[in-house]
Scaffold this motif. Structure first.
Motif, PDB file in Angstrom:
ATOM      1  N   VAL A 242      33.687  39.454  50.501  1.00  0.00           N
ATOM      2  CA  VAL A 242      32.660  38.597  51.106  1.00  0.00           C
ATOM      3  C   VAL A 242      32.327  39.044  52.534  1.00  0.00           C
ATOM      4  N   SER A 243      32.709  40.285  52.851  1.00  0.00           N
ATOM      5  CA  SER A 243      32.481  40.761  54.218  1.00  0.00           C
ATOM      6  C   SER A 243      31.031  41.113  54.487  1.00  0.00           C
ATOM      7  N   SER A 244      30.244  41.336  53.454  1.00  0.00           N
ATOM      8  CA  SER A 244      28.822  41.655  53.626  1.00  0.00           C
ATOM      9  C   SER A 244      28.097  41.409  52.316  1.00  0.00           C
ATOM     10  N   ASP A 245      26.773  41.395  52.378  1.00  0.00           N
ATOM     11  CA  ASP A 245      25.988  41.246  51.145  1.00  0.00           C
ATOM     12  C   ASP A 245      26.233  42.422  50.207  1.00  0.00           C
ATOM     13  N   TRP A 246      26.442  43.600  50.801  1.00  0.00           N
ATOM     14  CA  TRP A 246      26.653  44.787  49.958  1.00  0.00           C
ATOM     15  C   TRP A 246      27.950  44.672  49.168  1.00  0.00           C
ATOM     16  N   THR A 247      29.052  44.284  49.828  1.00  0.00           N
ATOM     17  CA  THR A 247      30.329  44.190  49.125  1.00  0.00           C
ATOM     18  C   THR A 247      30.303  43.102  48.052  1.00  0.00           C
ATOM     19  N   TRP A 248      29.594  42.006  48.321  1.00  0.00           N
ATOM     20  CA  TRP A 248      29.478  40.951  47.313  1.00  0.00           C
ATOM     21  C   TRP A 248      28.644  41.426  46.128  1.00  0.00           C
ATOM     22  N   GLY A 249      27.589  42.150  46.399  1.00  0.00           N
ATOM     23  CA  GLY A 249      26.780  42.704  45.312  1.00  0.00           C
ATOM     24  C   GLY A 249      27.540  43.750  44.506  1.00  0.00           C
ATOM     25  N   TYR A 250      28.387  44.526  45.197  1.00  0.00           N
ATOM     26  CA  TYR A 250      29.196  45.538  44.519  1.00  0.00           C
ATOM     27  C   TYR A 250      30.181  44.880  43.553  1.00  0.00           C
ATOM     28  N   LEU A 251      30.826  43.795  44.001  1.00  0.00           N
ATOM     29  CA  LEU A 251      31.747  43.060  43.133  1.00  0.00           C
ATOM     30  C   LEU A 251      31.011  42.498  41.921  1.00  0.00           C
ATOM     31  N   SER A 252      29.846  41.931  42.160  1.00  0.00           N
ATOM     32  CA  SER A 252      29.064  41.343  41.075  1.00  0.00           C
ATOM     33  C   SER A 252      28.641  42.406  40.071  1.00  0.00           C
ATOM     34  N   GLY A 253      28.237  43.571  40.566  1.00  0.00           N
ATOM     35  CA  GLY A 253      27.832  44.654  39.667  1.00  0.00           C
ATOM     36  C   GLY A 253      28.981  45.169  38.831  1.00  0.00           C
ATOM     37  N   ARG A 254      30.164  45.245  39.424  1.00  0.00           N
ATOM     38  CA  ARG A 254      31.326  45.737  38.685  1.00  0.00           C
ATOM     39  C   ARG A 254      31.687  44.816  37.529  1.00  0.00           C
ATOM     40  N   ILE A 255      31.734  43.522  37.795  1.00  0.00           N
ATOM     41  CA  ILE A 255      32.132  42.612  36.718  1.00  0.00           C
ATOM     42  C   ILE A 255      31.045  42.522  35.651  1.00  0.00           C
ATOM     43  N   SER A 256      29.789  42.642  36.040  1.00  0.00           N
ATOM     44  CA  SER A 256      28.706  42.643  35.062  1.00  0.00           C
ATOM     45  C   SER A 256      28.826  43.848  34.130  1.00  0.00           C
ATOM     46  N   ALA A 257      29.129  45.023  34.703  1.00  0.00           N
ATOM     47  CA  ALA A 257      29.246  46.239  33.891  1.00  0.00           C
ATOM     48  C   ALA A 257      30.442  46.158  32.947  1.00  0.00           C
ATOM     49  N   VAL A 258      31.585  45.689  33.448  1.00  0.00           N
ATOM     50  CA  VAL A 258      32.781  45.586  32.608  1.00  0.00           C
ATOM     51  C   VAL A 258      32.546  44.601  31.464  1.00  0.00           C
ATOM     52  N   ARG A 259      31.898  43.492  31.755  1.00  0.00           N
ATOM     53  CA  ARG A 259      31.637  42.512  30.697  1.00  0.00           C
ATOM     54  C   ARG A 259      30.660  43.040  29.659  1.00  0.00           C
ATOM     55  N   TRP A 260      29.713  43.867  30.095  1.00  0.00           N
ATOM     56  CA  TRP A 260      28.786  44.467  29.133  1.00  0.00           C
ATOM     57  C   TRP A 260      29.549  45.370  28.165  1.00  0.00           C
ATOM     58  N   VAL A 261      30.502  46.151  28.676  1.00  0.00           N
ATOM     59  CA  VAL A 261      31.325  47.007  27.826  1.00  0.00           C
ATOM     60  C   VAL A 261      32.095  46.174  26.804  1.00  0.00           C
ATOM     61  N   LEU A 262      32.503  44.967  27.207  1.00  0.00           N
ATOM     62  CA  LEU A 262      33.255  44.089  26.314  1.00  0.00           C
ATOM     63  C   LEU A 262      32.367  43.293  25.364  1.00  0.00           C
ATOM     64  N   GLY A 263      31.057  43.546  25.399  1.00  0.00           N
ATOM     65  CA  GLY A 263      30.159  42.911  24.440  1.00  0.00           C
ATOM     66  C   GLY A 263      29.328  41.775  24.975  1.00  0.00           C
ATOM     67  N   ASP A 264      29.445  41.463  26.274  1.00  0.00           N
ATOM     68  CA  ASP A 264      28.656  40.388  26.864  1.00  0.00           C
ATOM     69  C   ASP A 264      27.257  40.877  27.207  1.00  0.00           C
ATOM     70  N   ASP A 265      26.397  39.934  27.534  1.00  0.00           N
ATOM     71  CA  ASP A 265      25.063  40.301  28.018  1.00  0.00           C
ATOM     72  C   ASP A 265      25.161  40.789  29.456  1.00  0.00           C
ATOM     73  N   TRP A 266      24.156  41.580  29.860  1.00  0.00           N
ATOM     74  CA  TRP A 266      24.085  42.005  31.244  1.00  0.00           C
ATOM     75  C   TRP A 266      23.954  40.782  32.165  1.00  0.00           C
ATOM     76  N   HIS A 267      24.397  40.927  33.397  1.00  0.00           N
ATOM     77  CA  HIS A 267      24.234  39.923  34.467  1.00  0.00           C
ATOM     78  C   HIS A 267      25.037  38.655  34.207  1.00  0.00           C
ATOM     79  N   ASN A 268      26.088  38.732  33.395  1.00  0.00           N
ATOM     80  CA  ASN A 268      26.962  37.567  33.243  1.00  0.00           C
ATOM     81  C   ASN A 268      27.933  37.543  34.421  1.00  0.00           C
ATOM     82  N   LEU A 269      27.701  36.609  35.333  1.00  0.00           N
ATOM     83  CA  LEU A 269      28.527  36.493  36.534  1.00  0.00           C
ATOM     84  C   LEU A 269      29.261  35.157  36.578  1.00  0.00           C
ATOM     85  N   ASP A 270      29.560  34.619  35.400  1.00  0.00           N
ATOM     86  CA  ASP A 270      30.319  33.362  35.365  1.00  0.00           C
ATOM     87  C   ASP A 270      31.714  33.566  35.941  1.00  0.00           C
ATOM     88  N   SER A 271      32.199  32.549  36.617  1.00  0.00           N
ATOM     89  CA  SER A 271      33.566  32.602  37.109  1.00  0.00           C
ATOM     90  C   SER A 271      34.276  31.272  36.862  1.00  0.00           C
TER      91      SER A 271
END
Length: 271
Positions: A242-271
């Motif tokens: 949460v140190s910057s908008d970039w780092t928060w976006g990077y975290l969000s992109g990583r979890i979205s990509a991993v979830r897509w590999v696991l069969g989820d839809d893109w942009h799933n950022l549920d927590s």
């Protein structure tokens, strides 16, 4: 004395297209599989490789398989003559999951049963390789006994080529590859990223204490969960997200990509 080509056992490979455009894996790693897991992988591999009536002769829900009578899997292969006549070959398949090379005595029981039951082919599927002694023994067995069946061997190179055409098998059975991480690794990464996403969305301790819309029990539970996250991942590491908008976006992109590999839809950022 050096063996001539006629003295060496023939290790035949599955018929596969060797186009240079095919995707190439670097290696396969079966070390995370138990012998039963490897048999299940072989069952699905055979089923996806043009065989029918595939029967996994486990015979018991226990880890051991004492009732397979010399073969782990029985399957049929449909062949066609030049005149269009189709017929079925029966294959006995024995799965060998060894940390080291498969020795000769691990093959003898299967061939003894095959002599009694007369399949068309005996196929040994090894998670690694047959030892040189085992290959020499097979060659001598064929010369001396002239068995009424063919002996085929699929070792790691043949398995690699088959999995290249069906990567879902590696994913499903948690087979490690040099180009595809294990499913367990992907799930562990998704779990950590979800924790960090959850933590980054929570208010500070001061804000929690002053919230009037939360009961004291909810406040206590929220703060306790935050302490667990901090203990597990470290306060400084979590603060980076949460140190910057970039780092928060990077975290969000990583979890979205991993979830897509696991069969989820893109942009799933549920927590």
């Amino acid at each position: 004395m050096e063996k001539t080509p006629e003295d060496r056992p023939e290790v035949q490979e599955p018929d596969l297209d060797e186009s240079e455009d095919d995707f190439a894996l670097g290696s396969l790693d079966f070390s995370g599989l138990s012998p039963t897991d490897f048999e299940e992988f072989c069952f699905d591999l055979v089923s996806e490789s043009g065989f029918s009536n595939v029967d996994w002769r486990k015979g018991t829900p226990l880890a051991a398989s004492p009732s397979d009578r010399g073969r782990d899997i029985v399957a049929s292969k449909t062949l066609r003559d030049i005149d269009g006549h189709e017929y079925q070959e029966r294959w006995f398949i024995d799965c060998k999951h060894y940390a080291r090379g498969v020795p000769p005595d691990a093959l003898q029981g299967t061939l003894a049963w095959a002599n009694a039951d007369r399949p068309a082919v005996v196929l040994f599927i090894a998670s690694g390789y047959l030892t040189n002694g085992a290959k020499d023994w097979v060659a001598k067995y064929e010369r001396s006994n002239r068995p009424p069946f063919r002996i085929r061997v699929w070792e790691k190179p043949q398995l690699l080529r088959l999995v290249e055409t069906n990567l879902d098998l590696a994913f499903k059975h948690d087979v490690g590859t040099s180009t595809l991480r294990r499913v367990t690794e992907i799930l562990a990464a998704e779990s950590e990223l979800m924790d960090r996403l959850w933590y980054g969305r929570k208010p500070s301790d001061e804000d929690v204490a002053t919230r009037e819309d939360l009961s004291e029990d909810l406040k206590a539970g929220l703060l306790a969960s935050k302490r667990r996250m901090e203990e597990q991942y470290g306060v400084e590491e979590l603060a980076k997200d949460v140190s910057s908008d970039w780092t928060w976006g990077y975290l969000s992109g990583r979890i979205s990509a991993v979830r897509w590999v696991l069969g989820d839809d893109w942009h799933n950022l549920d927590s």
